[in-house]
Design an enzyme around this catalytic site. Structure first.
Site, PDB file in Angstrom:
ATOM      1  N   SER A  63      20.630 -20.337 -15.398  1.00  0.00           N
ATOM      2  CA  SER A  63      19.718 -21.340 -15.939  1.00  0.00           C
ATOM      3  C   SER A  63      20.083 -22.767 -15.587  1.00  0.00           C
ATOM      4  O   SER A  63      19.267 -23.659 -15.738  1.00  0.00           O
ATOM      5  CB  SER A  63      19.630 -21.209 -17.464  1.00  0.00           C
ATOM      6  N   LYS A  77      22.844 -26.455 -21.605  1.00  0.00           N
ATOM      7  CA  LYS A  77      21.559 -26.898 -21.089  1.00  0.00           C
ATOM      8  C   LYS A  77      21.604 -28.417 -20.954  1.00  0.00           C
ATOM      9  O   LYS A  77      22.575 -29.058 -21.316  1.00  0.00           O
ATOM     10  CB  LYS A  77      20.404 -26.510 -22.039  1.00  0.00           C
TER      11      LYS A  77
END
Lengths: 181, 169
Positions: A47, A91
């Protein structure tokens, strides 16, 4: 007779106890450093490509920024997953409270006390686009350095989105509407 | 120059003693901090949202962190939670439902009887104050991620006439 055997072992037991106490004190200090200053984390998964590796990057995480001030947009952070409380994910912050995030199809305003996170690899990332804005209290730390693999060794910087001009216009429009409405 | 030397030699044992005492205090504070963060800590709770269970003017409760780490916090427990609206604030509420359960609640109990039903999403809990007329909880800010739970309040220490366990409702 057994008392003599017992007395024979006392200095050894004492020595073992002292050494164990020293090791315990070291781990105590290490834990405090890890919790309040700086710690390492192993990042795996697709990700955050291309910033972080698929098969594993060792990163340094600092814990001072989240305590002493608001995190800014564009920072890479370590955050506890809102879907699985035992899992910690990495993230990037795309929007903080008050920002308008999204694209042409859908726009959302990040509520107070929350942040909007997205992975750098937009095609293969489970983030705020699926589970919504995340409370600021779930932040664990800020990723600032990659230690391993050696070809990625170096600092992890802030990255503001490409459409920053459009975003700032949307934010201004929203702020004007808020005051007028 | 030799006077400076003499001065340092005079103060050296005192400085050494000062260092070792400071280290002792630092080690004690370290142990206290580890206990407070991972085992058990006292917390001052005030406000009207948990009446009649907890006082308006302030109760000191013991909060343990082990249940939350092992996932044993469930409906009926009074928990201390980091506020999703203000990350520097902690609030004390009761867990009404956990992930997967559906919650039916009165939206504005003082004004109308309108009720609303919500299913708690995965990894979240639904918290409400015992005093639903004066409590800002999941009915306003939605379900709260489990990761924001800091600990479970299990024993009240102050005021002395209310000393005892916080039993489940």
């Amino acid at each position: 007779m057994s008392l003599q055997v017992f007395r024979h072992w006392i200095p050894t037991v004492k020595d073992a106890f002292d050494r164990t106490l020293m090791v315990a004190k070291f781990f105590c200090g290490l834990h405090v450093t890890n919790t309040f200053l700086c710690t390492c984390a192993l990042a795996m998964g697709p990700s955050m490509l291309p910033t972080l590796n698929l098969t594993g990057s060792l990163v340094l995480v600092e814990r001072l920024s989240i305590r002493f001030g608001k995190m800014a947009s564009g920072e890479v952070v370590l955050i506890r997953s809102p879907e699985e409380p035992r899992k910690v994910v990495i993230k990037r912050i795309v929007g903080v409270e008050g920002d308008a995030v999204g694209n042409e199809e859908a726009t959302a305003v990040v509520p107070k006390g929350h942040i909007w996170i997205e992975g750098d690899n937009k095609h293969n990332s489970r983030d705020s686009r699926q589970f919504g804005p995340v409370p600021y209290g779930l932040l664990e730390g800020r990723v600032f350095w990659v230690m391993w693999p050696p070809e990625d060794f170096g600092s992890v910087g802030r990255k503001v989105e490409n459409n920053s001009l459009e975003r700032s216009l949307v934010v201004k429009k929203h702020k004007r509407q808020k005051f007028q409405g | 120059m030799s006077r400076l030397f003499q001065f340092v030699r005079q103060w050296k044992p005192i400085i050494k003693e000062g260092f070792s005492q400071s280290f002792l205090i630092a080690k004690f504070l370290c142990l206290l901090h580890v206990t407070n963060t991972h085992v058990c800590t006292p917390v001052l709770v005030y406000g009207p949202s948990m009446l009649p269970t907890l006082n308006l003017t302030g109760d000191v409760v013991l909060v343990e962190h082990l249940s939350q780490k092992f996932g044993k916090v469930g409906p009926g427990d009074v928990v201390v939670v980091r506020s999703p609206e203000n990350p520097r604030k902690t609030v004390t509420k009761r867990i009404v439902a956990v992930e997967g359960e559906s919650v039916t609640f009165l939206v504005e109990p003082a004004l109308s009887d309108r009720s609303h039903t919500v299913v708690v999403p995965r990894g979240h809990v639904w918290i409400q104050g015992d005093n639903i007329y004066s409590s800002r909880d999941s009915r306003q800010f939605g379900p709260v991620p489990y990761g924001l739970i800091l600990g479970k309040a299990f024993w009240r220490v102050w005021p002395p006439d209310a000393f005892g366990s916080l039993s489940q409702e």
